[in-house]
Every structure is written in structure tokens, then in C-alpha cells.
Write an enzyme that holds these catalytic residues in place. Sequence first.
Site, mmCIF file in Angstrom:
data_model
loop_
_atom_site.group_PDB
_atom_site.id
_atom_site.type_symbol
_atom_site.label_atom_id
_atom_site.label_comp_id
_atom_site.label_asym_id
_atom_site.label_seq_id
_atom_site.Cartn_x
_atom_site.Cartn_y
_atom_site.Cartn_z
ATOM 1 N NE ARG A 152 1.552 -4.965 11.294
ATOM 2 C CZ ARG A 152 2.731 -4.911 10.667
ATOM 3 N NH1 ARG A 152 3.763 -5.566 11.133
ATOM 4 N NH2 ARG A 152 2.865 -4.214 9.578
ATOM 5 N NE ARG A 172 7.270 -2.436 6.567
ATOM 6 C CZ ARG A 172 5.943 -2.357 6.583
ATOM 7 N NH1 ARG A 172 5.308 -1.845 5.554
ATOM 8 N NH2 ARG A 172 5.274 -2.800 7.603
ATOM 9 N NE ARG A 189 5.885 -0.456 10.696
ATOM 10 C CZ ARG A 189 4.813 -0.464 9.907
ATOM 11 N NH1 ARG A 189 4.839 0.203 8.766
ATOM 12 N NH2 ARG A 189 3.740 -1.117 10.246
ATOM 13 N NE ARG A 223 -5.237 -0.608 8.971
ATOM 14 C CZ ARG A 223 -3.924 -0.768 8.991
ATOM 15 N NH1 ARG A 223 -3.398 -1.826 9.521
ATOM 16 N NH2 ARG A 223 -3.147 0.136 8.493
ATOM 17 C CE LYS A 283 -2.137 -0.768 3.888
ATOM 18 N NZ LYS A 283 -1.597 -2.076 4.286
HETATM 19 N N1 DGT Z 1 10.154 -8.137 -2.905
HETATM 20 C C1 DGT Z 1 9.210 -7.197 -3.044
HETATM 21 N N2 DGT Z 1 9.051 -6.310 -2.059
HETATM 22 C C2 DGT Z 1 8.089 -5.373 -2.229
HETATM 23 C C3 DGT Z 1 7.260 -5.296 -3.369
HETATM 24 N N3 DGT Z 1 6.395 -4.242 -3.203
HETATM 25 C C4 DGT Z 1 6.682 -3.695 -2.014
HETATM 26 N N4 DGT Z 1 7.705 -4.353 -1.419
HETATM 27 C C5 DGT Z 1 8.341 -4.132 -0.121
HETATM 28 C C6 DGT Z 1 8.478 -2.693 0.323
HETATM 29 C C7 DGT Z 1 8.399 -2.840 1.836
HETATM 30 O O1 DGT Z 1 9.661 -3.190 2.383
HETATM 31 C C8 DGT Z 1 7.455 -4.013 2.061
HETATM 32 C C9 DGT Z 1 6.029 -3.628 2.342
HETATM 33 O O2 DGT Z 1 5.613 -2.661 1.405
HETATM 34 P P1 DGT Z 1 4.795 -1.378 1.884
HETATM 35 O O3 DGT Z 1 5.427 -0.777 3.085
HETATM 36 O O4 DGT Z 1 4.584 -0.524 0.682
HETATM 37 O O5 DGT Z 1 3.431 -2.124 2.288
HETATM 38 P P2 DGT Z 1 2.188 -1.644 3.129
HETATM 39 O O6 DGT Z 1 2.138 -0.143 3.159
HETATM 40 O O7 DGT Z 1 1.016 -2.378 2.625
HETATM 41 O O8 DGT Z 1 2.596 -2.170 4.527
HETATM 42 P P3 DGT Z 1 2.067 -1.685 5.935
HETATM 43 O O9 DGT Z 1 0.598 -1.620 5.826
HETATM 44 O O10 DGT Z 1 2.699 -0.328 6.203
HETATM 45 O O11 DGT Z 1 2.600 -2.742 6.829
HETATM 46 O O12 DGT Z 1 7.521 -4.784 0.855
HETATM 47 C C10 DGT Z 1 7.469 -6.279 -4.398
HETATM 48 O O13 DGT Z 1 6.784 -6.305 -5.429
HETATM 49 N N5 DGT Z 1 8.444 -7.193 -4.178
HETATM 50 N N1 ADP Z 2 -7.090 2.485 10.485
HETATM 51 C C1 ADP Z 2 -6.476 1.993 11.574
HETATM 52 N N2 ADP Z 2 -7.199 1.474 12.604
HETATM 53 C C2 ADP Z 2 -6.599 0.985 13.698
HETATM 54 N N3 ADP Z 2 -5.266 0.932 13.859
HETATM 55 C C3 ADP Z 2 -4.491 1.434 12.875
HETATM 56 C C4 ADP Z 2 -5.060 1.991 11.684
HETATM 57 N N4 ADP Z 2 -4.046 2.390 10.880
HETATM 58 C C5 ADP Z 2 -2.902 2.097 11.525
HETATM 59 N N5 ADP Z 2 -3.162 1.521 12.719
HETATM 60 C C6 ADP Z 2 -2.175 1.057 13.721
HETATM 61 O O1 ADP Z 2 -0.874 1.386 13.256
HETATM 62 C C7 ADP Z 2 -0.107 0.199 12.957
HETATM 63 C C8 ADP Z 2 0.753 0.436 11.728
HETATM 64 O O2 ADP Z 2 -0.081 0.730 10.630
HETATM 65 P P1 ADP Z 2 0.453 0.708 9.143
HETATM 66 O O3 ADP Z 2 1.667 1.575 9.039
HETATM 67 O O4 ADP Z 2 -0.671 0.986 8.241
HETATM 68 O O5 ADP Z 2 0.993 -0.775 8.995
HETATM 69 P P2 ADP Z 2 0.286 -2.196 8.837
HETATM 70 O O6 ADP Z 2 -0.583 -2.150 7.634
HETATM 71 O O7 ADP Z 2 1.526 -2.978 8.599
HETATM 72 O O8 ADP Z 2 -0.395 -2.552 10.096
HETATM 73 C C9 ADP Z 2 -1.144 -0.900 12.836
HETATM 74 O O9 ADP Z 2 -0.604 -2.170 13.124
HETATM 75 C C10 ADP Z 2 -2.165 -0.460 13.887
HETATM 76 O O10 ADP Z 2 -1.706 -0.733 15.190
#
Ligand code: DGT
Ligand code: ADP
Length: 223
Positions: free
Chosen positions: A170, A126, A159, A92, A18
Site C-alpha cells: 500500500r 490500529r 483490518r 488518489r 487522515k
Molecule cells: N502513535 C500515534 N498514532 C497515531 C497518531 N495519529 C494517528 N495515529 C494512529 C491512529 C490509527 O491507529 C493509525 C492511523 O491513523 P488514521 O487511521 O487516522 O490514518 P489514515 O486515515 O491516514 O489511514 P488509512 O488511510 O485509513 O490507512 O495511527 C499519532 O500522532 N501518534
Molecule cells: N481513492 C481510491 N482509489 C482506489 N482505491 C481506494 C481508494 N480509496 C480507498 N481505496 C481502497 O480501499 C483501501 C482502504 O482505503 P483507506 O481506508 O483509505 O486506507 P489506506 O489509506 O490505508 O489505503 C485501499 O487500500 C484501496 O484498496
Amino acid sequence: MASKLLRAVVLGPPGSGKGTVCQRIAESFGLQHLSSGHFLRENIRAKSEVGVLAKQYLEQGLLVPDHVITSVMMMELEKKQSQHWLLDGFPRTLVQAEALDRICDLDLVINLNIPFETLKDRLSARWIHPASGRVYNMEFNPPDVHGIDDITGEPLIQREDDKPDAVAVRLRKYKEAAKPVIELYKSRGVLHSFSGTETNKIWPYVYTLVSSKVRPVHSKEAN
Ligand SMILES: Nc1nc2c(ncn2[C@H]2C[C@H](O)[C@@H](COP(=O)(O)OP(=O)(O)OP(=O)(O)O)O2)c(=O)[nH]1
Ligand SMILES: Nc1ncnc2c1ncn2[C@@H]1O[C@H](COP(=O)(O)OP(=O)(O)O)[C@@H](O)[C@H]1O
């Protein structure tokens, strides 16, 4: 193309990309990228009232209570009323989606569908730059210098909630909470799902979809 301000959401489990997809959309289309996790981490660093409350939840990989995150996001959205925006990590839960409904009509919901094993591998590789929220991955998009942010030269960190135990919790919580949100947006006809294991393969489809709603910043048309 319509001049209406775009109201978009990106849904997907932790690690689904995302943040990466939102960063690209924000750069390509000049949208404001608003990440709930980033705002919470900023509050934690600033030791604000919200930050102190949220810290324990983030460390355990649990969702912050709905009223806390909703008030944080509503405050941020109020500041961005006159801009196109894109939400990352909010809503969420159904309660959060209903709160969002009260202030806007969403034009677009992008849902990232990524296999569980892929998510686990990605999160453990990450690293982030805490001040800006910039995301790196040691395999996918490593920094120029190991452990250092490309732009500021400051150290990167891993993190707490990217540690294996927190990741499993999660992912499970995400599934439970997101199901009714996905159903809601599907029933409204605004949901667009993208499946795959690589952001680079999904990205061209996302780009085409967003292009149908807003003009790219660097397109020939815009120059
Ligand atoms: N190997 C690989 N890694 C990727 C790809 N796209 C993103 N990543 C990496 C970047 C980050 O280190 C990790 C998670 O990506 P993001 O932080 O963009 O994901 P998201 O925002 O959904 O995670 P979050 O909700 O913050 O935990 O994966 C891909 O296509 N291949
Ligand atoms: N919309 C939400 N509702 C509740 N908790 C949230 C929300 N967004 C973020 N959080 C809190 O912040 C943390 C980190 O969020 P985010 O950076 O989006 O990573 P992830 O998708 O890996 O959980 C989550 O694990 C949760 O504890």
C-alpha cells in the site's frame, strides 16, 4: 467569513492520520467527513456489486479501479451537495482528481507528510469499529475497554490490509499514484503540506488553516 460551501481534501499515505485529522475537522467545524475506504468497506459488508468487486483489491492492499471508486464517490457527493465536505482517501490518482474537477473547485487540500517508519508502526497498532469507521490505536488513542468500541460496546477488529505485507504494498502504490495529484494541487496553489510524526502536533496548524475558511462549531463567535 465567506458563506460558500467548503470543498476540501485530505491527502496522505496509509496511516498518516487522515482519518484522525478528518474526524477532528468534522467535529470542530461541522463538516461532512467522506472516507472512500469507509464507503468501500461498507459495500463489502453489504455484499453489494461494488463490494464484491472491491473486496479482492482491499485484501491485497491494491487500489480499486478508478471507475469503481469514482462512481461510489460521485454518488455520495451528490447526496451532500448542500453541505461543507471533506474527502478522505479520494482522489488518489490523477484520473480520480480529474473526475473530481468536473464537479467542483477545491478550496483546500491538506497533505500529511509522515515518515515511513512511523506509518508502519501505527498501522500495526490500529483497530477499528467496522460499523462506524471509528479508529483506535492501542498506544495513541486506545478504547476505554480493550478490544471494545467506546460508543456501542461492540468488538473492534484489525483490518486485513493492516497486516505487514499488505502495508508495504500500500505504501509503495500510494507514493506512485499520489505524486501527480500532489503536483496538480501544488500548481493550483491550494495545497498545504504538514510534516511531522505526531498528529497532536500537526493538528493546531490544520485547525488554524481550516478556521480561515469555515467557522468552528464551538467558537465564541458561533455561540
Ligand atoms: N502513535 C500515534 N498514532 C497515531 C497518531 N495519529 C494517528 N495515529 C494512529 C491512529 C490509527 O491507529 C493509525 C492511523 O491513523 P488514521 O487511521 O487516522 O490514518 P489514515 O486515515 O491516514 O489511514 P488509512 O488511510 O485509513 O490507512 O495511527 C499519532 O500522532 N501518534
Ligand atoms: N481513492 C481510491 N482509489 C482506489 N482505491 C481506494 C481508494 N480509496 C480507498 N481505496 C481502497 O480501499 C483501501 C482502504 O482505503 P483507506 O481506508 O483509505 O486506507 P489506506 O489509506 O490505508 O489505503 C485501499 O487500500 C484501496 O484498496
